[in-house]
Design a protein around this motif. Structure first.
Motif, PDB file in Angstrom:
ATOM      1  N   ALA A 161     -52.437 -37.194  19.855  1.00 23.94           N
ATOM      2  CA  ALA A 161     -51.863 -38.540  19.856  1.00 23.94           C
ATOM      3  C   ALA A 161     -52.834 -39.454  19.117  1.00 23.94           C
ATOM      4  CB  ALA A 161     -51.624 -39.028  21.277  1.00 23.94           C
ATOM      5  N   ASN A 162     -52.666 -39.555  17.791  1.00 24.62           N
ATOM      6  CA  ASN A 162     -53.663 -40.297  17.013  1.00 24.62           C
ATOM      7  C   ASN A 162     -53.627 -41.794  17.264  1.00 24.62           C
ATOM      8  OD1 ASN A 162     -51.363 -41.054  15.569  1.00 24.62           O
ATOM      9  ND2 ASN A 162     -51.752 -39.605  13.913  1.00 24.62           N
ATOM     10  N   VAL A 216     -42.147 -40.146  20.333  1.00 29.71           N
ATOM     11  CA  VAL A 216     -42.520 -38.833  19.807  1.00 29.71           C
ATOM     12  C   VAL A 216     -44.019 -38.849  19.550  1.00 29.71           C
ATOM     13  CG1 VAL A 216     -42.152 -37.132  17.998  1.00 29.71           C
ATOM     14  CG2 VAL A 216     -40.238 -38.543  18.782  1.00 29.71           C
ATOM     15  N   GLU A 217     -44.753 -38.003  20.272  1.00 25.63           N
ATOM     16  CA  GLU A 217     -46.203 -38.117  20.294  1.00 25.63           C
ATOM     17  C   GLU A 217     -46.936 -37.001  19.563  1.00 25.63           C
ATOM     18  OE1 GLU A 217     -47.611 -38.858  24.194  1.00 25.63           O
ATOM     19  OE2 GLU A 217     -46.540 -40.754  24.354  1.00 25.63           O
ATOM     20  N   GLY A 218     -46.260 -35.948  19.164  1.00 28.33           N
ATOM     21  CA  GLY A 218     -46.979 -34.898  18.461  1.00 28.33           C
ATOM     22  C   GLY A 218     -46.146 -33.653  18.300  1.00 28.33           C
ATOM     23  N   ARG A 219     -46.740 -32.673  17.639  1.00 26.50           N
ATOM     24  CA  ARG A 219     -46.100 -31.385  17.443  1.00 26.50           C
ATOM     25  C   ARG A 219     -46.870 -30.336  18.214  1.00 26.50           C
ATOM     26  NH1 ARG A 219     -42.229 -31.126  14.079  1.00 26.50           N
ATOM     27  NH2 ARG A 219     -42.338 -28.874  14.095  1.00 26.50           N
ATOM     28  N   THR A 220     -46.157 -29.293  18.650  1.00 22.26           N
ATOM     29  CA  THR A 220     -46.847 -28.225  19.346  1.00 22.26           C
ATOM     30  C   THR A 220     -47.837 -27.530  18.425  1.00 22.26           C
ATOM     31  OG1 THR A 220     -44.985 -26.756  18.837  1.00 22.26           O
ATOM     32  CG2 THR A 220     -45.014 -27.788  21.001  1.00 22.26           C
ATOM     33  N   GLU A 263     -44.407 -37.936   8.894  1.00 19.64           N
ATOM     34  CA  GLU A 263     -45.623 -38.111   9.682  1.00 19.64           C
ATOM     35  C   GLU A 263     -45.506 -39.353  10.552  1.00 19.64           C
ATOM     36  OE1 GLU A 263     -48.701 -36.556   6.198  1.00 19.64           O
ATOM     37  OE2 GLU A 263     -48.249 -38.680   6.412  1.00 19.64           O
ATOM     38  N   ALA A 264     -46.304 -39.382  11.605  1.00 23.14           N
ATOM     39  CA  ALA A 264     -46.357 -40.582  12.446  1.00 23.14           C
ATOM     40  C   ALA A 264     -46.929 -41.747  11.637  1.00 23.14           C
ATOM     41  CB  ALA A 264     -47.220 -40.316  13.674  1.00 23.14           C
ATOM     42  N   LEU A 265     -46.523 -42.946  11.998  1.00 22.63           N
ATOM     43  CA  LEU A 265     -46.983 -44.149  11.309  1.00 22.63           C
ATOM     44  C   LEU A 265     -47.870 -44.952  12.258  1.00 22.63           C
ATOM     45  CD1 LEU A 265     -46.828 -46.034   8.818  1.00 22.63           C
ATOM     46  CD2 LEU A 265     -44.829 -47.107   9.899  1.00 22.63           C
ATOM     47  N   GLN A 314     -40.313 -49.328   7.311  1.00 24.00           N
ATOM     48  CA  GLN A 314     -39.448 -48.651   8.278  1.00 24.00           C
ATOM     49  C   GLN A 314     -39.928 -47.221   8.492  1.00 24.00           C
ATOM     50  OE1 GLN A 314     -35.448 -47.253   7.151  1.00 24.00           O
ATOM     51  NE2 GLN A 314     -34.661 -48.502   8.828  1.00 24.00           N
ATOM     52  N   SER A 315     -40.135 -46.867   9.749  1.00 23.58           N
ATOM     53  CA  SER A 315     -40.516 -45.505  10.108  1.00 23.58           C
ATOM     54  C   SER A 315     -39.264 -44.706  10.447  1.00 23.58           C
ATOM     55  CB  SER A 315     -41.462 -45.532  11.312  1.00 23.58           C
ATOM     56  OG  SER A 315     -41.731 -44.220  11.770  1.00 23.58           O
TER      57      SER A 315
END
Length: 466
Positions: free
Chosen positions: A384-385, A365-369, A256-258, A275-276
């Motif tokens: 884009a949270n 990387v901003e999101g998934r389709t 997941e995004a951090l 670390q992401s």
């Protein structure tokens, strides 16, 4: 693991679950690590000092091998190129731009057709992942490929943090350790084969967080891996309750995004760097961020193209685009120009990173389709949270029930105010236009069946699916 094995595991009494987990761990360790592992790790670390020219030469040679192998020995691609020749198309398969974009649906439908003829599936490792859609995706790889991958992971995550897989480590993952109705610990199992404390995210909540912290202390865990949102839930609960967390040497987030606020809280509570990472079961691309905050690509895993949202043309710097990947690591199930389902934004390179590694920096990387909101005028807005990163909220989930309505579940911070409520509506409406936006404040947001935090649930029938 097969369903019947999972059901049997949940019926095991006493210490038997740890024995079963450890046996599974020894099996996995035999696939992932061998006598060559330390050498592979050191080679990966040495390559971090390569020049751009060295990386270019290496990737070009590897790509030529991958394309030749795919076109001549992989049934799916061989049939594709034979048909093009029959139709009179003589363009060379040696040029990557002559290959079509590969959709996930094709791999899901007939995964065996992507495995090279000289491979024996019975002797290969099979990875099955549901992703965000729940539709299984099967990937095969040889033991050599799997060990090369885990050596890269070891080099570019743990070794950057000064830890090792040989030390006791913990993971917050999506496997159910005990029945969901169980109220008391343990909600974890010790896996001696992997030196791993496996902790289920499904019982992680503020009321239970002290149990998790005490387990980390009991098993002497030096570093922790897990879903970004779950790690934040644990850290935030500890902070709000004044609980003392063990000081770790590093935390590694995945899947997941951090959010910046999540990273700050996790780092503060566990007194260590966070670390992401970016990666996928297909092994077609991976990256990890350094102490300077840059997410570095692992060039050995694959080549990255960023294509326009609706056309198979390269996206301009600063523009949003689809991530298209050509795997370089797994030559036995090569994925060429594979559309993984992520969106990103190309950024200008500012030269060598402060960490002095020559590894390129990934686009944002901003999101998934699959995390798309469908607007009333037909646009697809990927989530884009980070636009809410400065607001006083812990988590936020969007449910699109109708084309013109969004329902938001918000876990508020202690100082959440009416202004924050209005800012959420304002910021979201700036992106999606005139839609009804309803906000409901909740104590927690349910996880998907995998244990991941699903940011967008789009119930509009014609939304884009990953």
């Amino acid at each position: 693991m097969k369903d019947w094995m999972v059901n049997l595991y949940h019926r095991l009494p006493g210490p038997a679950p740890s024995v079963a987990a450890s046996l599974r761990g020894f099996y996995l360790r035999s696939w992932r690590y061998g006598s060559e592992t330390e050498g592979l790790i050191q080679q990966a670390l040495d390559r971090e000092q390569w020049t751009a020219k060295q990386w270019q030469v290496w990737q070009e040679e590897r790509l030529a091998y991958i394309l030749q192998r795919a076109a001549t020995t992989v049934p799916y691609y061989r049939d594709y190129w034979n048909k093009r020749r029959t139709d009179g198309d003589q363009r060379s398969w040696e040029l990557l731009e002559n290959w079509p974009v590969l959709k996930k649906q094709a791999v899901r439908a007939h995964p065996e057709s992507f495995v090279a003829d000289d491979c024996n599936l019975k002797r290969m490792y099979r990875e099955r992942t549901s992703g965000t859609t729940g539709t299984p995706l099967t990937i095969w790889m040889s033991k050599a490929t799997l060990r090369a991958w885990y050596a890269l992971f070891e080099a570019r995550t743990r070794r950057w943090l000064g830890v090792s897989q040989r030390e006791p480590w913990g993971i917050l993952g999506g496997q159910l350790i005990v029945d969901a109705k169980t109220q008391l610990p343990p909600f974890w199992v010790w896996n001696a084969g992997m030196n791993q404390l496996y902790m289920s995210v499904f019982h992680l909540n503020p009321a239970n967080c002290n149990y998790y912290l005490e387990a980390l202390k009991k098993y002497g865990v030096t570093h922790l891996l897990g879903y970004s949102s779950s790690l934040y839930v644990l850290a935030k609960a500890a902070e709000e309750q004044g609980l003392k967390a063990p000081q770790l040497r590093g935390v590694i987030t995945n899947a997941e995004a951090l959010w910046p606020r999540w990273r700050e809280t996790i780092s503060k509570v566990f007194e260590c760097p966070v670390q992401s990472t970016y990666g996928m079961a297909e092994l077609a691309l991976a990256g990890s961020d350094c102490a300077f905050g840059n997410l570095h690509l692992w060039p050995e895993t694959g080549l990255l193209e960023l294509l326009e949202p609706a056309e198979d043309r390269g996206a301009a710097v600063g523009e949003e685009g689809r991530l298209i990947l050509t795997g370089l690591l797994n030559a036995d199930m090569p994925l060429i120009r594979y559309e993984v389902g992520d969106w990103g934004r190309a950024v200008e390179s500012n030269g060598l990173c402060g960490c002095r590694r020559s590894l390129p920096i990934l686009p944002t990387v901003e999101g998934r389709t699959g995390d798309m909101i469908t607007t009333t005028d037909g646009r697809q807005i990927f989530w884009a949270n980070n636009i809410f990163a400065e607001l006083k909220i812990h988590e936020l989930q969007v449910i699109q029930e109708k084309l013109d309505r969004l329902r938001l579940f918000v876990v508020p911070g202690s100082d959440f105010s009416a202004r924050d409520h209005d800012q959420i509506v304002k910021k979201l409406r700036q992106r999606v236009g005139p839609m009804q936006i309803d906000i409901e404040l909740v104590k927690s947001i349910p996880r998907a069946s995998t244990g991941k935090f699903q940011t967008v649930v789009n119930k509009v029938p014609y939304s884009i699916a990953s």
